[in-house]
Scaffold this motif. Structure first.
Motif, PDB file in Angstrom:
ATOM      1  N   PRO A  27      -2.103   1.895   8.030  1.00 25.23           N
ATOM      2  CA  PRO A  27      -2.950   2.248   6.725  1.00 25.23           C
ATOM      3  C   PRO A  27      -4.061   1.308   6.495  1.00 25.23           C
ATOM      4  O   PRO A  27      -5.246   1.955   6.212  1.00 25.23           O
ATOM      5  CB  PRO A  27      -1.711   1.620   5.550  1.00 25.23           C
ATOM      6  N   PRO A  28      -4.083  -0.045   6.925  1.00 25.63           N
ATOM      7  CA  PRO A  28      -5.238  -0.674   6.761  1.00 25.63           C
ATOM      8  C   PRO A  28      -6.280  -0.248   7.900  1.00 25.63           C
ATOM      9  O   PRO A  28      -7.704  -0.533   7.344  1.00 25.63           O
ATOM     10  CB  PRO A  28      -4.975  -2.247   7.125  1.00 25.63           C
ATOM     11  N   GLY A  69      -1.735   0.601  -4.639  1.00 26.86           N
ATOM     12  CA  GLY A  69      -2.043  -0.269  -3.814  1.00 26.86           C
ATOM     13  C   GLY A  69      -3.240   0.410  -2.763  1.00 26.86           C
ATOM     14  O   GLY A  69      -3.833  -0.523  -2.059  1.00 26.86           O
ATOM     15  N   SER A  70      -2.957   1.695  -2.336  1.00 21.86           N
ATOM     16  CA  SER A  70      -3.623   2.237  -1.333  1.00 21.86           C
ATOM     17  C   SER A  70      -5.117   2.283  -1.871  1.00 21.86           C
ATOM     18  O   SER A  70      -6.202   2.127  -1.174  1.00 21.86           O
ATOM     19  CB  SER A  70      -3.383   3.632  -0.980  1.00 21.86           C
ATOM     20  N   TRP A  93       0.727  -1.205   0.203  1.00 20.12           N
ATOM     21  CA  TRP A  93       0.092  -0.080  -0.060  1.00 20.12           C
ATOM     22  C   TRP A  93       0.921   1.178   0.093  1.00 20.12           C
ATOM     23  O   TRP A  93       0.277   2.445   0.232  1.00 20.12           O
ATOM     24  CB  TRP A  93      -0.901   0.048   1.081  1.00 20.12           C
ATOM     25  N   LEU A 140      -6.532  -1.125  -1.332  1.00 16.95           N
ATOM     26  CA  LEU A 140      -6.984  -1.377   0.125  1.00 16.95           C
ATOM     27  C   LEU A 140      -8.039  -0.768   0.441  1.00 16.95           C
ATOM     28  O   LEU A 140      -9.022  -1.546   0.948  1.00 16.95           O
ATOM     29  CB  LEU A 140      -5.618  -0.807   0.827  1.00 16.95           C
ATOM     30  N   TRP A 141      -8.344   0.464  -0.289  1.00 15.89           N
ATOM     31  CA  TRP A 141      -9.815   0.986   0.200  1.00 15.89           C
ATOM     32  C   TRP A 141     -10.796   0.178  -0.536  1.00 15.89           C
ATOM     33  O   TRP A 141     -11.905  -0.026   0.122  1.00 15.89           O
ATOM     34  CB  TRP A 141      -9.682   2.377  -0.318  1.00 15.89           C
TER      35      TRP A 141
END
Length: 857
Positions: free
Chosen positions: A204-205, A103-104, A98, A107-108
């Motif tokens: 982040p997660p 990647g982010s 991420w 993840l979202w």
């Protein structure tokens, strides 16, 4: 031209990943259309569910493929090359996933499908499934488009994580790409050093789950506007809203913990735009949760609840635009760079604003007119470029429509709320949170304002943020102290004030007892800061004492019923911890010796840092510190510093800290990370700001000299070398000034330099400044025993100074560091408050779910 046949490329991974990307977008779009049609025709609901399930499967396929590429170092793909390398510890593989924008976004998307699948199951066969999941699916369409990486005419849609390195614009023309076996010696660039921290595997997660959770109350609110059921949605959305409060709040606080442990600005919060963009949606969803409680118990605040539930998600979208469009530039230390998706991000934000405003309009003609005007403004902006003026006009029009809708379509309360009522105080709290959010958003949006209006306003500094937010914190402390003692609709004023007076009196005594020594006793002048800090301390203590009183006296200590009181206690403790640890932070690394960091250059401040050479023991605040040396472990260079305390006249060892610098040779990035000694009542926080990371060089072994440094001084001044002190003892000349001017003779000025080493051994150097026929011929001199070379090259007769350059042998240079150290008093109160607030919110969620499932509710 012959096509190059590349060796070792695993093209199947990219082909599989791209297939999943396309499938994800197509099924998200199909799901959206089907759920939309199912609102009127239930025959489409099965297709909608299947499409959403396939979309979820395809998202998992993208994630799995990307992890295979990262785990196995598929450096032929630009994403794997940019965010990982073979030397990286595999425990940071999640951070690699991420680190990039793609990647982010993924993840979202992942968290959205998790929440969407749960919600779809919860709402199955009910009236709310189709409208709520329509909103979910539309959000997924936008997120899936962020991974497409295709061009529509001249507009880029998304950024594809499965792009081959040799197809990337920055690499396609490089010579090594033309080699068939370019993969044989290719290694990745590697992870950003700041992300090589355990917090970055969980922060982040958690944060993105918090972002995703704001979608649930938003979807319910939009669905309610769509089906005109303004009240029923809140009972279903309430547990989800507090789930969002819990997770997003924990995510924000984890970011503060990461900053405290990994960043070197000396604290846990710096009002960075990226920090602010996650804080603001949390503040708004907290306000939304409290207005939902008002509506559940009294039936009011309908429009406000809609506004806040929708606003929290829209602010998440706006924060996405801020952090990923590149508009922040250098205003944030950890914003993403622009990948060419600014227009797509703006469209993402404006689309959901447009949908919200359109649904607020009940008059069909008015609604059609608004849609036509909005589309006209959008296309005129694209064709003619009047984006700034048209955007402001559209926002103004939308704001007017929102105001009209409030007065025309939403049911109004028949009577004004009583001042001494719980709903009035909770509404004031929500209003304070909203105003605080608007203020932070305005400050954070300064780069956007500058870009829109061509201005050049500087981003606000930390003190301005603190001074602006402090009154809101005081008000919130007061409101959460008293609100729970109030009843809904009306409470007897005198009885209420008497009830809370005991807690306030206790807070006043404790606040003044602590605040006066903290802020007044040693203050040179009594000003706004001293008074305001003491007031905030008093009202934060008031909130703690009042909620403890309510918990035990009213709720009889029942944990299951006390979620709100416990969360409020945690929030108040958080305020106290922030207040004391930041306002009373002590800098203990002030230079108190002749070795000044400022001698190394303009970027060093003697007031906050100190220069330590290996083996030296120097005073630092209440300690004596000794720099023992450095050692390298992987890409990390650790600096061992021992701390001593005086026991009578004898120093006694206390502890050792090892701050380090991540020295990534491949990316040429050097990232300092602090080391902290934790005590119950304070933290000793240290980090290294400068050091020599290349002590063992071949130049040293050849006794080479380092770069010469120039010194300007008078007779009697001192020059500090690594292994000696050099004094400008005197100047000698062979002839006088008049004789030189008369005969144009050879002028020879000798600087007598006296050097003393650490054992008081004395050495001399005699560099000469020679003028022959008006030509300056400096003659250097060397002290071989000390490895020092001097060149006397300039005389400034007007000010009576001379200039000498000194160079030193690299072989006798001592290892040194420049270090900053601070004491954060009572910072554990802050972390304790975070934990208690999270626990209280969790208890409140559990109770809300129980009540929602109860047949009597």
């Amino acid at each position: 031209m012959n096509e190059i046949k590349y060796i070792g490329e695993r093209l199947w991974a990219g082909q599989l990943g791209n297939a999943f990307v396309v499938l994800s977008f197509v099924t998200a779009l199909l799901s959206f259309i089907s759920f939309y049609l199912a609102f009127k025709n239930k025959n489409f609901i099965s297709l909608a569910r299947i499409a959403f399930n396939v979309h979820a499967f395809s998202v998992l396929g993208i994630i799995g493929t990307l992890f295979i590429m990262l785990f196995n170092h598929f450096f032929e793909y630009q994403y794997a090359w940019q965010h990982s390398n073979t030397a990286m510890d595999m425990k940071y593989i999640l951070s690699c996933f991420w680190e990039g924008q793609e990647g982010s976004f993924l993840l979202w998307t992942f968290w959205n499908i998790v929440l969407g699948l749960i919600l779809k199951r919860q709402l199955k066969n009910g009236d709310w499934e189709a409208p709520v999941m329509t909103v979910f699916a539309l959000v997924q369409v936008f997120l899936a488009s962020m991974l497409l990486g295709v061009y529509l005419f001249d507009y880029k849609i998304g950024s594809n994580p499965f792009l081959l390195l040799r197809e990337h614009a920055e690499f396609s023309n490089l010579p090594f790409i033309k080699m068939p076996n370019y993969l044989a010696k290719l290694d990745g660039r590697g992870l950003n050093p700041l992300l090589m921290n355990y917090w970055m595997t969980i922060h982040p997660p958690t944060l993105f789950l918090g972002f995703a959770s704001t979608l649930v109350p938003f979807a319910f609110s939009i669905a309610a506007l769509w089906n005109k059921q303004h009240t029923k949605w809140q009972a279903m959305a309430l547990p989800w809203t507090f789930f969002g409060i819990l997770v997003l709040g924990v995510g924000v606080l984890m970011g503060g913990a990461w900053a405290y442990e990994a960043l070197s600005f000396g604290g846990f919060w710096a009002w960075d735009p990226v920090e602010n963009s996650s804080l603001v949606p949390w503040l708004v969803i907290v306000a939304a949760g409290h207005t939902m409680i008002i509506n559940k118990n009294k039936g009011g605040s309908l429009f406000t609840t809609h506004f806040l539930a929708i606003g929290s998600f829209l602010l998440v979208l706006y924060s996405t635009f801020l952090t990923r469009s590149g508009v922040l530039g250098n205003a944030s230390v950890h914003a993403f760079t622009d990948l060419g998706m600014t227009g797509q991000l703006v469209l993402y934000v404006l689309t959901f604003i447009f949908i919200t405003v359109a649904l607020l309009i009940e008059d069909k003609l008015f609604k059609v007119s608004y849609i036509v005007v909005s589309l006209f403004i959008y296309f005129i902006g694209i064709i003619y470029g009047y984006k700034r003026m048209l955007l402001m006009g559209w926002i103004g029009t939308s704001s007017v429509i929102i105001g009209i809708s409030y007065y025309k379509y939403f049911p109004k309360e028949k009577s004004e709320e009583e001042v001494y009522s719980r709903e009035f105080w909770m509404f004031l709290g929500a209003l304070a949170l909203l105003t605080m959010s608007a203020t932070i958003t305005y400050f954070t949006s300064m780069p956007v304002i500058n870009k829109l209006f061509g201005t050049d306003y500087a981003p606000p500094k930390v003190p301005l943020y603190n001074q602006t937010i402090l009154p809101f914190a005081v008000l919130l402390g007061f409101l959460i102290a008293g609100a729970q003692f109030l009843k809904y609709k009306k409470t007897e004023g005198k009885k209420f004030l008497k009830r809370i007076s005991y807690s306030f009196a206790l807070a006043l005594v404790f606040g003044l007892a602590c605040g006066i020594p903290l802020y007044f006793v040693n203050a040179k002048t009594i000003g706004y800061d001293e008074v305001s800090y003491t007031v905030l301390l008093i009202f934060s203590l008031f909130a703690v004492f009042a909620n403890v009183d309510y918990w035990f006296a009213v709720l009889k200590g029942k944990i299951s019923k006390s979620g709100a009181a416990i969360a409020h206690i945690g929030f108040a403790l958080l305020l106290i911890g922030v207040l004391i640890s930041t306002s009373k932070r002590v800098t203990i690394s002030k230079t108190e010796t002749s070795k000044k960091p400022s001698s190394l250059g303009e970027g060093f401040d003697d007031k906050v840092s100190m220069l330590l050479t290996q083996g030296d023991t120097l005073p630092m605040g209440p300690y004596l510190v000794t720099y023992k040396g450095q050692y390298r472990k992987g890409i990390n260079v650790y600096f061992t510093v021992d701390y001593f305390k005086m026991n009578g006249n004898k120093p006694e060892y206390d502890f050792t800290l090892e701050p380090h610098i991540q020295d990534n040779k491949k990316t040429n990035q050097k990232s300092p990370e602090p080391a902290t000694k934790h005590y119950l009542n304070r933290d000793i926080y240290t980090h290294v700001t400068a050091a020599d990371l290349n002590l063992d060089t071949s130049a040293k072994k050849k006794n080479a000299y380092g770069e010469a440094k120039n010194y300007v001084g008078h007779v009697g001044d001192t020059i500090f070398a690594n292994n000696a002190i050099v004094i400008i003892d005197s100047l000698r000349t062979n002839i006088g000034k008049e004789q030189y001017q008369k005969n144009d003779s050879l002028l020879e000025v000798t600087a007598v330099l006296r050097a003393l080493d650490s054992r008081s051994n004395e050495y001399k150097a005699l560099p000469k400044y020679i003028i022959k026929k008006n030509i300056v011929i400096p003659q250097d001199d060397e002290i071989k025993a000390l490895g020092l070379n001097f060149v006397f090259w300039k005389i400034n007769p007007d000010v009576g100074t001379i200039e000498i350059t000194m160079s030193q042998k690299l072989s006798n240079a001592k290892d040194f560091i420049v270090m900053e150290a601070y004491i954060f008093p009572y910072i554990n109160v802050l972390w304790l408050g975070c934990i208690i607030m999270a626990l209280g919110t969790g208890i409140a969620i559990r109770e809300r779910i129980r009540k929602f499932k109860s047949p009597t509710n």
